[in-house]
Design an enzyme around this catalytic site. Structure first.
Site, PDB file in Angstrom:
ATOM      1  N   TRP A 186      -3.123  -2.537  -1.696  1.00 22.04           N
ATOM      2  CA  TRP A 186      -2.881  -3.949  -1.989  1.00 22.04           C
ATOM      3  C   TRP A 186      -3.700  -4.696  -0.942  1.00 22.04           C
ATOM      4  O   TRP A 186      -3.368  -4.677   0.243  1.00 22.04           O
ATOM      5  CB  TRP A 186      -1.392  -4.279  -1.853  1.00 22.04           C
ATOM      6  N   ARG A 223       3.427  -0.001  -5.109  1.00 23.93           N
ATOM      7  CA  ARG A 223       3.299  -0.632  -3.796  1.00 23.93           C
ATOM      8  C   ARG A 223       1.983  -1.405  -3.654  1.00 23.93           C
ATOM      9  O   ARG A 223       1.794  -2.160  -2.707  1.00 23.93           O
ATOM     10  CB  ARG A 223       3.361   0.443  -2.700  1.00 23.93           C
ATOM     11  N   GLU A 234      16.532 -17.125 -10.834  1.00 30.27           N
ATOM     12  CA  GLU A 234      16.111 -15.732 -10.958  1.00 30.27           C
ATOM     13  C   GLU A 234      15.430 -15.493 -12.315  1.00 30.27           C
ATOM     14  O   GLU A 234      14.379 -14.849 -12.384  1.00 30.27           O
ATOM     15  CB  GLU A 234      17.331 -14.811 -10.772  1.00 30.27           C
ATOM     16  N   CYS A 264       0.849  -1.183   0.000  1.00 32.54           N
ATOM     17  CA  CYS A 264       0.000   0.000   0.000  1.00 32.54           C
ATOM     18  C   CYS A 264       0.894   1.246   0.000  1.00 32.54           C
ATOM     19  O   CYS A 264       1.919   1.284   0.662  1.00 32.54           O
ATOM     20  CB  CYS A 264      -0.941   0.093   1.186  1.00 32.54           C
ATOM     21  N   LYS A 299       5.433  -3.963  -4.960  1.00 33.21           N
ATOM     22  CA  LYS A 299       6.882  -3.787  -4.913  1.00 33.21           C
ATOM     23  C   LYS A 299       7.440  -3.938  -3.509  1.00 33.21           C
ATOM     24  O   LYS A 299       8.539  -4.439  -3.329  1.00 33.21           O
ATOM     25  CB  LYS A 299       7.209  -2.395  -5.465  1.00 33.21           C
ATOM     26  N   ASN A 309      -1.485   1.671   6.119  1.00 35.31           N
ATOM     27  CA  ASN A 309      -0.678   0.629   5.495  1.00 35.31           C
ATOM     28  C   ASN A 309      -0.268  -0.334   6.600  1.00 35.31           C
ATOM     29  O   ASN A 309       0.312   0.092   7.593  1.00 35.31           O
ATOM     30  CB  ASN A 309       0.554   1.274   4.838  1.00 35.31           C
ATOM     31  N   GLY A 310      -0.584  -1.617   6.434  1.00 39.55           N
ATOM     32  CA  GLY A 310      -0.210  -2.592   7.461  1.00 39.55           C
ATOM     33  C   GLY A 310      -1.368  -3.536   7.721  1.00 39.55           C
ATOM     34  O   GLY A 310      -2.307  -3.627   6.926  1.00 39.55           O
ATOM     35  N   LYS A 324      11.582 -14.200 -12.795  1.00 41.70           N
ATOM     36  CA  LYS A 324      11.274 -13.003 -13.589  1.00 41.70           C
ATOM     37  C   LYS A 324      10.209 -13.323 -14.617  1.00 41.70           C
ATOM     38  O   LYS A 324       9.241 -12.598 -14.782  1.00 41.70           O
ATOM     39  CB  LYS A 324      12.571 -12.559 -14.262  1.00 41.70           C
ATOM     40  N   GLU A 327       6.644 -14.054 -13.051  1.00 38.14           N
ATOM     41  CA  GLU A 327       5.915 -12.952 -12.418  1.00 38.14           C
ATOM     42  C   GLU A 327       5.385 -11.931 -13.422  1.00 38.14           C
ATOM     43  O   GLU A 327       4.345 -11.336 -13.196  1.00 38.14           O
ATOM     44  CB  GLU A 327       6.731 -12.271 -11.313  1.00 38.14           C
ATOM     45  N   HIS A 351      15.038 -37.236 -12.176  1.00 42.16           N
ATOM     46  CA  HIS A 351      14.500 -37.787 -10.922  1.00 42.16           C
ATOM     47  C   HIS A 351      13.035 -37.406 -10.738  1.00 42.16           C
ATOM     48  O   HIS A 351      12.521 -37.444  -9.634  1.00 42.16           O
ATOM     49  CB  HIS A 351      15.350 -37.315  -9.743  1.00 42.16           C
TER      50      HIS A 351
HETATM   51  C1  F6R Z   1      10.860 -10.151  -7.859  1.00 38.91           C
HETATM   52  C2  F6R Z   1      10.993  -9.265  -6.724  1.00 38.91           C
HETATM   53  C3  F6R Z   1      10.746  -9.813  -5.373  1.00 38.91           C
HETATM   54  C4  F6R Z   1      11.625  -9.104  -4.337  1.00 38.91           C
HETATM   55  C5  F6R Z   1      11.241  -9.544  -2.929  1.00 38.91           C
HETATM   56  C6  F6R Z   1      12.120  -8.904  -1.882  1.00 38.91           C
HETATM   57  O1  F6R Z   1      11.163  -9.500  -9.051  1.00 38.91           O
HETATM   58  O2  F6R Z   1      11.254  -8.105  -6.869  1.00 38.91           O
HETATM   59  O3  F6R Z   1      10.948 -11.189  -5.329  1.00 38.91           O
HETATM   60  O4  F6R Z   1      12.962  -9.397  -4.601  1.00 38.91           O
HETATM   61  O5  F6R Z   1       9.912  -9.198  -2.683  1.00 38.91           O
HETATM   62  O6  F6R Z   1      12.018  -7.518  -1.909  1.00 38.91           O
HETATM   63  P1  F6R Z   1      13.130  -6.598  -1.290  1.00 38.91           P
HETATM   64  O7  F6R Z   1      14.366  -6.781  -2.100  1.00 38.91           O
HETATM   65  O8  F6R Z   1      12.588  -5.215  -1.366  1.00 38.91           O
HETATM   66  O9  F6R Z   1      13.335  -7.071   0.116  1.00 38.91           O
END
Ligand code: F6R
Length: 622
Positions: free
Chosen positions: A92, A27, A495, A2, A617, A116-117, A499, A502, A518
């Protein structure tokens, strides 16, 4: 999660709030709302949907209105109604589905609130204070608004203190009281709030992105304090009413670096910014060709006194930790564990004063990582954090911080934060190798010289974006996909796979290629494309055998391969060649290539690349 914003000042409040919400939208983006206050009262505009939908709601609901609260002075004499005060929120969803009614702000009596929370005891509060009758939403937030209104007898601070003393959970609350027009109040526990007083007035937000358009100075609102914002003043008090001076920091981000700069999506812009971000992260940390953290105030004893390393992180940041694990084992021969922050405290971790904890987080606000850091420090470990956002909660909870100088990362999918986290890990490993006598000075310098090549090798990969786009085009129809590789290649693909899934919503799994037989090879068919990474010379022949195994089961295979070992494989496979680096650095060019792959699949499918569904984010809920 949020995004919250509050502003009081001389500018057009509504526009400031809406623009800020657009910047904070990463966010959370399932609903949005603002509340504007003037002497006649507080008026709310809110809806399920994006900030662009909220703009339409504001336009619709204010058209033809003579005096719109929060609008700038008019020449017709309505200036006395101009109060310039408002709060906003982009959501969110946690408690209560996505609907107009559940969107913030929430208003009960004289109180208007955004939050937020998560308030864990909201049900108890409803019962204990018999609040049910006044509630119109399913949110925990509205319960807080109702409680505040119950306690409010004309003194905002008093009501906030009483309310907060009954709350359990995490919260950043931003409140306006109808009869305290022109003032905004905030208080928080865990969830972040930054604020500033600048030329345009006083403002607060859940992160700097919304403030750095106006000023380079900000402060973090301390937990369990009350901040009162007025057009020309901010007043910070603790819960006993003692006034304290805010501690200002300076933003290191260029004020305009949070824009898209002509790119259709932030993700593309941020991928393209990596050569510069990496160079910025190394700058000041390489002296005489050697890694050096003296400008960061990180003492060498941190690296010499520890017996083991524990990396704590989530998602992409954890994947950076997995690369570090391979480096630490192969170069330093030290014991290292990489922990999922969300599992850490429940896994009886072996942590003591001989453990160096490396916490990794772009936002510096991920609550699981934050709580894990606090726990590890209570056990006596020293914590060095690798963080992008200055002054963030994890940075403040750590003994030492190394900032990745990546600049604002707005796209939900992390790209430049990941590669700059890797750069910091390479530097740490080099410094430790030097200090612990594993590398000679010359060996360290040679290692650092190779690291310094990464901006150029990544540039070379970015120059191949058209070829990568063509490969992406062949994956658009896939429902399931595997990414396979061994050793560091497997870490890279974990990774790459995250990517892709998502942003493109293709189910993608990264697998250590030796493990395929396996179990998962049962899923390989002609409809299951396979993306392979072959960047480690010593593993190449085994990786190619595994690739042949999936190929002979009908899978289309594309290989991201180090150029010098590609030989004549192009005759057999679709290849993307990657510029040569020493094996342990191949993660860097390979990552950039896989980021582009995910980006093009998503944008070609017509998705909102920067805001994938269900994600946010900054993850401030456990
Ligand atoms: C994926 C992504 C998330 C963050 C994770 C941790 O692209 O961005 O997996 O890496 O939510 O976030 P931070 O780095 O802000 O702790």
């Amino acid at each position: 999660m949020c995004g919250i914003i509050g502003y009081t000042g001389s500018e057009d409040v509504k526009e400031i709030l809406l623009d800020a919400l657009e910047l904070l939208e990463y966010r959370g983006y399932d609903s949005a709302g603002i509340a504007l206050s003037d002497r006649a009262g507080v008026r709310m505009f809110k809806c399920a949907g994006r900030v662009s939908d909220l703009r339409n709601v504001c336009r619709r609901e204010t058209s033809g209105t003579e005096t719109v609260p929060g609008e700038p002075a008019r020449s017709d004499g309505s200036a006395e109604r101009r109060v310039q005060c408002g709060i906003g929120h982009t959501r969110w969803a946690t408690h209560g589905g996505v609907s107009d009614a559940n969107a913030h702000p929430h208003q009960v009596g004289k109180v208007t609130l955004v939050h937020n929370g998560i308030i864990e005891n909201y049900r108890e509060l409803i019962e204990d204070y018999d609040l049910g009758g006044s509630l119109v939403s399913d949110t925990d937030t509205e319960v807080v608004a109702a409680l505040l209104n119950r306690f409010y007898e004309g003194n905002p601070q008093e009501a906030i203190r009483k309310t907060v003393s009954r709350l359990r959970g995490t919260f950043a609350l931003v409140v306006m009281f109808e009869d305290h027009c022109g003032a905004i109040y905030t208080t928080r526990n865990v969830s972040p709030v930054v604020a500033t007083l600048c030329e345009q007035g006083a403002m607060l937000a859940s992160d700097l992105t919304a403030l750095c358009r106006f000023t380079g100075r900000y402060f973090v609102v301390p937990e369990y304090h009350i901040l009162e914002l007025r057009e020309d003043a901010v007043r910070l008090t603790d819960f006993d009413g003692n006034e304290t001076e805010p501690e200002y920091f300076t933003v290191n981000w260029e004020l305009n670096s949070a824009g898209k700069n002509g790119y259709p999506f932030y993700m593309e812009k941020e991928i393209m910014e990596q050569p510069q971000a990496i160079a910025d992260t190394m700058e000041e940390r390489v002296r005489g060709g050697l890694p050096d953290f003296s400008a960061d105030g990180v003492p060498d004893t941190l690296f010499t006194d520890c017996e083991r390393i524990c990396v704590i992180a989530c998602g992409t940041a954890r994947h950076a930790g997995l690369v570090a694990q391979a480096l630490v084992k192969s170069i330093l021969h030290m014991h290292i564990e990489v922990e999922m922050a969300s599992e850490f405290m429940y896994s009886d971790p072996v942590i003591d004063e001989k453990t160096l904890v490396l916490a990794v987080s772009q936002s510096g606000e991920t609550i699981d990582t934050l709580e894990a850091v606090k726990y590890a420090r209570r056990r006596g470990a020293k914590c060095l954090s690798i963080i992008n956002v200055r002054g963030s909660s994890i940075a403040r909870e750590s003994d030492y911080v190394l900032y990745t100088n990546a600049g604002p990362e707005i796209a939900v999918a992390s790209t430049k934060a990941y590669t700059t986290q890797l750069v910091i890990f390479y530097l740490i490993v080099a410094r430790m190798a030097l200090l612990r006598g594993v590398f000679t000075t010359e060996e360290t310098q040679s290692y650092i010289r190779e690291l310094q090549r990464t901006p150029d090798t990544i540039k070379e990969v970015l120059g191949k974006r058209r070829d990568i786009h063509v490969v992406a085009g062949k994956l658009l129809a896939a429902k399931d996909l595997f990414m396979v590789g061994r050793g560091l290649d497997y870490s890279i693909l974990l990774e790459g796979s995250l990517k892709l899934k998502e942003v493109s919503y293709i189910h993608s799994e990264a697998y250590a290629s030796g493990e395929l037989k396996h179990g998962p090879i049962a899923l390989i068919t002609q409809d299951t494309p396979v993306v392979a990474a072959v960047t480690q010379e010593k593993l190449m022949s085994k990786e190619l055998s595994n690739i042949r195994e999936v190929r002979s089961r009908g899978a289309d295979v594309v290989i991201f391969i180090k150029e010098s070992i590609a030989g004549n494989l192009a005759e057999e496979y679709e290849l993307i060649t990657l510029p040569d680096m020493r094996d342990e650095f191949m993660v860097m060019p390979a990552s950039a290539a896989l980021q582009l792959l995910a980006y093009y699949v998503s944008s070609d499918k017509g998705f909102d690349v920067d805001k994938p569904r269900n994600l946010a984010k900054v993850v401030t809920v456990e």
